[in-house]
Design a protein around this motif. Sequence first.
Motif, PDB file in Angstrom:
ATOM      1  N   UNK A  96      15.553  -2.062  -3.308  1.00 41.64           N
ATOM      2  CA  UNK A  96      16.194  -3.336  -3.639  1.00 41.64           C
ATOM      3  C   UNK A  96      15.161  -4.346  -4.134  1.00 41.64           C
ATOM      4  N   UNK A  97      13.984  -4.384  -3.499  1.00 40.64           N
ATOM      5  CA  UNK A  97      12.919  -5.276  -3.963  1.00 40.64           C
ATOM      6  C   UNK A  97      12.487  -4.912  -5.379  1.00 40.64           C
ATOM      7  N   UNK A  98      12.451  -3.599  -5.661  1.00 38.59           N
ATOM      8  CA  UNK A  98      12.080  -3.165  -7.008  1.00 38.59           C
ATOM      9  C   UNK A  98      13.105  -3.652  -8.031  1.00 38.59           C
ATOM     10  N   UNK A  99      14.371  -3.603  -7.673  1.00 36.42           N
ATOM     11  CA  UNK A  99      15.420  -4.107  -8.571  1.00 36.42           C
ATOM     12  C   UNK A  99      15.279  -5.603  -8.793  1.00 36.42           C
ATOM     13  N   UNK A 100      14.951  -6.335  -7.738  1.00 37.07           N
ATOM     14  CA  UNK A 100      14.773  -7.788  -7.874  1.00 37.07           C
ATOM     15  C   UNK A 100      13.576  -8.114  -8.762  1.00 37.07           C
TER      16      UNK A 100
ATOM     17  N   UNK B  35      21.650  -6.480  -5.284  1.00 33.49           N
ATOM     18  CA  UNK B  35      21.340  -5.694  -4.094  1.00 33.49           C
ATOM     19  C   UNK B  35      21.044  -6.586  -2.904  1.00 33.49           C
ATOM     20  N   UNK B  36      21.333  -6.094  -1.745  1.00 33.61           N
ATOM     21  CA  UNK B  36      21.139  -6.852  -0.509  1.00 33.61           C
ATOM     22  C   UNK B  36      20.178  -6.102   0.398  1.00 33.61           C
ATOM     23  N   UNK B  37      19.246  -6.834   0.968  1.00 37.42           N
ATOM     24  CA  UNK B  37      18.277  -6.216   1.863  1.00 37.42           C
ATOM     25  C   UNK B  37      18.966  -5.710   3.131  1.00 37.42           C
ATOM     26  N   UNK B  38      18.550  -4.528   3.571  1.00 30.16           N
ATOM     27  CA  UNK B  38      19.146  -3.922   4.758  1.00 30.16           C
ATOM     28  C   UNK B  38      18.744  -4.690   6.013  1.00 30.16           C
TER      29      UNK B  38
ATOM     30  N   UNK C 161      15.307   1.656   1.573  1.00 32.15           N
ATOM     31  CA  UNK C 161      16.312   0.921   0.814  1.00 32.15           C
ATOM     32  C   UNK C 161      15.840  -0.477   0.461  1.00 32.15           C
ATOM     33  N   UNK C 162      15.109  -1.129   1.365  1.00 30.42           N
ATOM     34  CA  UNK C 162      14.545  -2.433   1.033  1.00 30.42           C
ATOM     35  C   UNK C 162      13.548  -2.322  -0.108  1.00 30.42           C
TER      36      UNK C 162
ATOM     37  N   UNK D 130       0.292 -12.117  -8.335  1.00 29.06           N
ATOM     38  CA  UNK D 130       0.432 -12.304  -6.891  1.00 29.06           C
ATOM     39  C   UNK D 130       0.600 -10.966  -6.193  1.00 29.06           C
ATOM     40  N   UNK D 131       0.075 -10.904  -4.985  1.00 27.27           N
ATOM     41  CA  UNK D 131       0.156  -9.706  -4.141  1.00 27.27           C
ATOM     42  C   UNK D 131       0.782 -10.107  -2.815  1.00 27.27           C
ATOM     43  N   UNK D 132       1.801  -9.358  -2.398  1.00 25.38           N
ATOM     44  CA  UNK D 132       2.441  -9.607  -1.113  1.00 25.38           C
ATOM     45  C   UNK D 132       2.430  -8.330  -0.280  1.00 25.38           C
ATOM     46  N   UNK D 133       2.149  -8.487   0.994  1.00 23.89           N
ATOM     47  CA  UNK D 133       2.364  -7.415   1.956  1.00 23.89           C
ATOM     48  C   UNK D 133       3.512  -7.873   2.851  1.00 23.89           C
ATOM     49  N   UNK D 134       4.628  -7.134   2.810  1.00 27.48           N
ATOM     50  CA  UNK D 134       5.845  -7.562   3.489  1.00 27.48           C
ATOM     51  C   UNK D 134       6.176  -6.598   4.626  1.00 27.48           C
ATOM     52  N   UNK D 135       6.718  -7.150   5.708  1.00 29.34           N
ATOM     53  CA  UNK D 135       7.066  -6.349   6.882  1.00 29.34           C
ATOM     54  C   UNK D 135       8.567  -6.438   7.129  1.00 29.34           C
ATOM     55  N   UNK D 136       9.187  -5.280   7.312  1.00 21.99           N
ATOM     56  CA  UNK D 136      10.624  -5.226   7.578  1.00 21.99           C
ATOM     57  C   UNK D 136      10.886  -5.541   9.047  1.00 21.99           C
ATOM     58  N   UNK D 137      11.862  -6.407   9.300  1.00 20.66           N
ATOM     59  CA  UNK D 137      12.222  -6.775  10.673  1.00 20.66           C
ATOM     60  C   UNK D 137      13.037  -5.647  11.291  1.00 20.66           C
ATOM     61  N   UNK D 138      12.368  -4.746  11.985  1.00 22.23           N
ATOM     62  CA  UNK D 138      13.032  -3.580  12.564  1.00 22.23           C
ATOM     63  C   UNK D 138      13.971  -3.955  13.718  1.00 22.23           C
ATOM     64  N   UNK D 139      13.706  -5.080  14.383  1.00 22.25           N
ATOM     65  CA  UNK D 139      14.580  -5.502  15.480  1.00 22.25           C
ATOM     66  C   UNK D 139      16.001  -5.740  14.977  1.00 22.25           C
ATOM     67  N   UNK D 140      16.101  -6.429  13.841  1.00 24.31           N
ATOM     68  CA  UNK D 140      17.417  -6.680  13.255  1.00 24.31           C
ATOM     69  C   UNK D 140      18.050  -5.395  12.761  1.00 24.31           C
ATOM     70  N   UNK D 141      17.244  -4.521  12.141  1.00 19.40           N
ATOM     71  CA  UNK D 141      17.767  -3.257  11.628  1.00 19.40           C
ATOM     72  C   UNK D 141      18.341  -2.405  12.759  1.00 19.40           C
ATOM     73  N   UNK D 142      17.615  -2.334  13.882  1.00 22.06           N
ATOM     74  CA  UNK D 142      18.091  -1.521  15.007  1.00 22.06           C
ATOM     75  C   UNK D 142      19.266  -2.193  15.722  1.00 22.06           C
ATOM     76  N   UNK D 143      19.277  -3.528  15.722  1.00 25.42           N
ATOM     77  CA  UNK D 143      20.404  -4.239  16.307  1.00 25.42           C
ATOM     78  C   UNK D 143      21.686  -3.955  15.521  1.00 25.42           C
ATOM     79  N   UNK D 144      21.572  -3.925  14.193  1.00 27.08           N
ATOM     80  CA  UNK D 144      22.732  -3.597  13.358  1.00 27.08           C
ATOM     81  C   UNK D 144      23.178  -2.160  13.601  1.00 27.08           C
ATOM     82  N   UNK D 145      22.208  -1.251  13.796  1.00 24.72           N
ATOM     83  CA  UNK D 145      22.552   0.149  14.073  1.00 24.72           C
ATOM     84  C   UNK D 145      23.301   0.261  15.392  1.00 24.72           C
TER      85      UNK D 145
END
Length: 607
Positions: free
Chosen positions: A221-225, A419-422, A217-218, A120-135
């Motif tokens: 963490x994905x590599x560890x999973x 590990x937990x996704x950022x 960091x994601x 299987x092949x996945x192309x994944x996108x990080x939700x930057x809105x949540x990341x910047x909201x946490x910042x």
Amino acid sequence: MLVVVICFGLLYALPNIYGEDPAIQISGSNTAEIDVATRDQVKKLLSDNHIQPKSLVYDNKSILIRVGDNDTQLKAKELISEALGEKYIVALNLAPATPAWLTVLGAEPMKLGLDLRGGVHFLMEVDMTTALSKLTQQSIENIKAEFTNSKLNYKTISKDSNQQIVMQFDNTEDRNKAITKINGIQDYKVISQRDNSIVINVSEQRLQQAKNDAVQQNTTILRNRVNQLGVAEPIVQRQGADRIVVELPGIQDTALAKRILGATATLEFRQVNEESTSNLPAILNGDKRIPYGSEIQYMEDGRPVLLYKRIVLTGDHITDSSYRVNQYGQPEVAITLDGSGGKRMLDFTQKNLHKAMATLFVEYKDTGKRDENDKPIFEKQERVINVATIQGIFSDRFQVTGIGSIDEAKNLSLLLRAGALIAPIQIIEERTVGPSMGQENITQGLESCAWGLLISVIFMLVMYRLFGVFASLALVANLILIVGAMSLLPGATLSMPGIAGIVLTVGMAVDANVLINERIKEELSNGRGVQHAINEGYAGAWSSIFDANLTTLITAVILYAVGTGSIKGFAITLGIGIVTSMFTSIVGTRALANLIYGGRRVNKLSI
């Protein structure tokens, strides 16, 4: 030397002819662990359903079951999944069928890429809105702390819809002091001001760093999973500003892979507001307001806990964890932090000794809705895992106590290690390559290699007779050495572009022998003796061969250094092929020429 090198290459190339067995991989999860009892349960299940596996191996907290064919594999997987339930990870896989005597010698088959093995092949996108909201939220807490330490006054502080920080003041004097303070803090800048308010932006440099850290960091963490799934040679790499590519060769269960990779849970360590805890019943009844800077969170049993909003530490600073029973017979989890996390925890514990700290479990779930930019909307769900008292000052190593049972401690430890996704991630592209398609690619690749080898051999035999035989044997030896080297290299994965690199090497490998043979012909036509012509042929052509192969090798190195994915696969096989072809074309054919013509008087060469 030649015989030893070729035999060594042949030995480590041998595992590739044995193929792979259909297999079922059983792994534990955050709530369950594989043990001997699980193995015995699986054995009995297969026996009761008249399924005779080739082997069943329990190792490293996982079970690998080899079966004879794909139909049996699918049947066994369905039975095991139903019996064990959702607590365990049951995945379809492919396991090398290498004999034990080769495995003992460390000989393993080449790692095949997604296009050859299937997966299987996945192309994944990080939700930057949540990341910047946490910042932004973390920045608000940092500014609050700075103002408290500097004894500066402000009325309110909050963030607006544009992720900007808005501060309100009682008078202009407090506002002006705040502007001076904020502009003196790195990473923050006042962008506008009114009579009794200011708007603060996080610096562009800090925003870019936060975005880069979230993706980086994601990715880790994905590599560890993925590694916990037992996938051979997975690919997890960053693509562009906010995307991650994940390829899992041999995994045929797309739903399982999505569940493992898409889990967006994280951990936060927060201080408990003990001063206002006595007012908690009145707050819950609505008789009193929640203290400013605090919020109510709930434990799994529904018990409320009053926490400060400011985050002491997030789970991404955890490098290791383990569970155990302490000297009082109570379960606990030992945690190890990285350098920056250890420093922050040291500062916090020095100031908050004998106070309570809570571990908050945070999960982002896709609501199925999308915003105006067609981005998924995630719902934040939180619960308190445990509350523990800080018994002493510590930094990068500490224990989480107050856990209800050893099973809870075990589960918490597994969660921390995973590990937990950022920030939440979304799968925006999904592609499955079936094993049959992968096998078709392998067949076509082997056919192209065979045709390339055959045409090269015919050309060399027609043009150079016995010396053409030497070159043809060198070509075969070269292929053996390439396969052996690819099997030995731990990070090498063979893909379709890699096969293209091998085919190209087959065509290029005879170049050296063409130069040598033509030089020998030239020396013979000039009246040189046979032995002198052979010697001059190899010595005279060496510099041209070396220069030509060196420039190609430099190109392969550059391709590997700057390329990604399939480009790296092509560069690896091309680079290995250049090195091995120089050895076989020069050392190999010279050894054969010396074996036939060396040490005796010869009047004529078959060339």
